[in-house]
Design a protein around this motif. Sequence first.
Motif, mmCIF file in Angstrom:
data_model
loop_
_atom_site.group_PDB
_atom_site.id
_atom_site.type_symbol
_atom_site.label_atom_id
_atom_site.label_comp_id
_atom_site.label_asym_id
_atom_site.label_seq_id
_atom_site.Cartn_x
_atom_site.Cartn_y
_atom_site.Cartn_z
ATOM 1 N N LEU A 109 -6.678 10.646 -2.645
ATOM 2 C CA LEU A 109 -5.348 9.845 -2.078
ATOM 3 C C LEU A 109 -5.215 10.049 -0.667
ATOM 4 O O LEU A 109 -5.117 9.169 0.281
ATOM 5 N N GLU A 110 -5.334 11.331 0.033
ATOM 6 C CA GLU A 110 -5.492 11.600 1.229
ATOM 7 C C GLU A 110 -6.395 10.993 2.310
ATOM 8 O O GLU A 110 -6.124 10.457 3.178
ATOM 9 N N MET A 121 0.758 -1.290 0.018
ATOM 10 C CA MET A 121 -0.117 -0.096 -0.061
ATOM 11 C C MET A 121 0.893 1.264 0.002
ATOM 12 O O MET A 121 1.909 1.260 0.845
ATOM 13 N N LEU A 122 0.584 2.292 -0.628
ATOM 14 C CA LEU A 122 1.201 3.363 -0.843
ATOM 15 C C LEU A 122 1.072 4.389 0.540
ATOM 16 O O LEU A 122 -0.048 4.301 0.916
ATOM 17 N N GLY A 138 -5.544 7.774 3.338
ATOM 18 C CA GLY A 138 -4.475 7.326 4.045
ATOM 19 C C GLY A 138 -3.132 7.534 3.507
ATOM 20 O O GLY A 138 -2.137 7.571 3.941
ATOM 21 N N VAL A 139 -3.080 8.144 2.331
ATOM 22 C CA VAL A 139 -1.795 8.544 1.694
ATOM 23 C C VAL A 139 -1.497 9.700 2.087
ATOM 24 O O VAL A 139 -2.166 10.753 1.956
ATOM 25 N N ASN A 140 0.060 10.077 2.622
ATOM 26 C CA ASN A 140 0.481 11.107 2.733
ATOM 27 C C ASN A 140 1.032 11.764 1.312
ATOM 28 O O ASN A 140 1.861 11.322 0.702
ATOM 29 N N VAL A 141 0.451 12.987 1.008
ATOM 30 C CA VAL A 141 0.841 13.718 -0.343
ATOM 31 C C VAL A 141 1.596 14.924 -0.375
ATOM 32 O O VAL A 141 1.195 15.673 0.405
ATOM 33 N N ASN A 147 -3.919 22.479 -4.242
ATOM 34 C CA ASN A 147 -4.949 22.505 -2.931
ATOM 35 C C ASN A 147 -5.915 23.375 -3.387
ATOM 36 O O ASN A 147 -6.934 23.541 -2.790
ATOM 37 N N LYS A 148 -6.032 23.769 -4.502
ATOM 38 C CA LYS A 148 -6.983 24.758 -4.967
ATOM 39 C C LYS A 148 -7.854 23.944 -6.234
ATOM 40 O O LYS A 148 -7.380 23.659 -7.228
#
Length: 161
Positions: A30-31, A1-2, A34-37, A14-15
């Motif tokens: 993705l976030e 898992m990534l 649970g993926v840290n972007v 972010n926009k």
Amino acid sequence: MLKDVICFTVGDSNKASTWSGIPFFFTTSLEEKGVNVYRVNLAPPKWLTFLYMSVISKVYSLCFHKSFRSIYNTIIYRGWANSVIKKKSRLFPSSQLSIFFSYNFVDISGSRPSVLLCDWNLQYYIDKRLNRKPTFLERRLIMNQNAIMNKAALIISLFPQ
């Protein structure tokens, strides 16, 4: 898992207003999983935009008036963007994947696979949208883009043929 990914976009991911919201909704999804972007904006800095608008585009239009012109196709922009990519790749060593919302870049560090997610490449744009053959200069840009696409682990086209 990534667990960790770096997302490179031209504009602020972010926009929701950046590129029809695609980078925003993609990274947000993705976030939520649970993926840290790590978000990296590859929009050209003001000094480069000024240089392009005041000098480069004028010379370019005189010499290559039939070619598609964009700051994103210049050597100086690609050099600047590649230096940002290299710097951010070192800054986030835990990331397992680099995602580019463009067909113009891959992770040049070679330490992680690259995914390219975009709408159409330059060849398709010139052939299908502009309905013409590429100029000499555009053929060089297309060859560069094809070489980059060949280095990617995965290419996702939003408008497949």
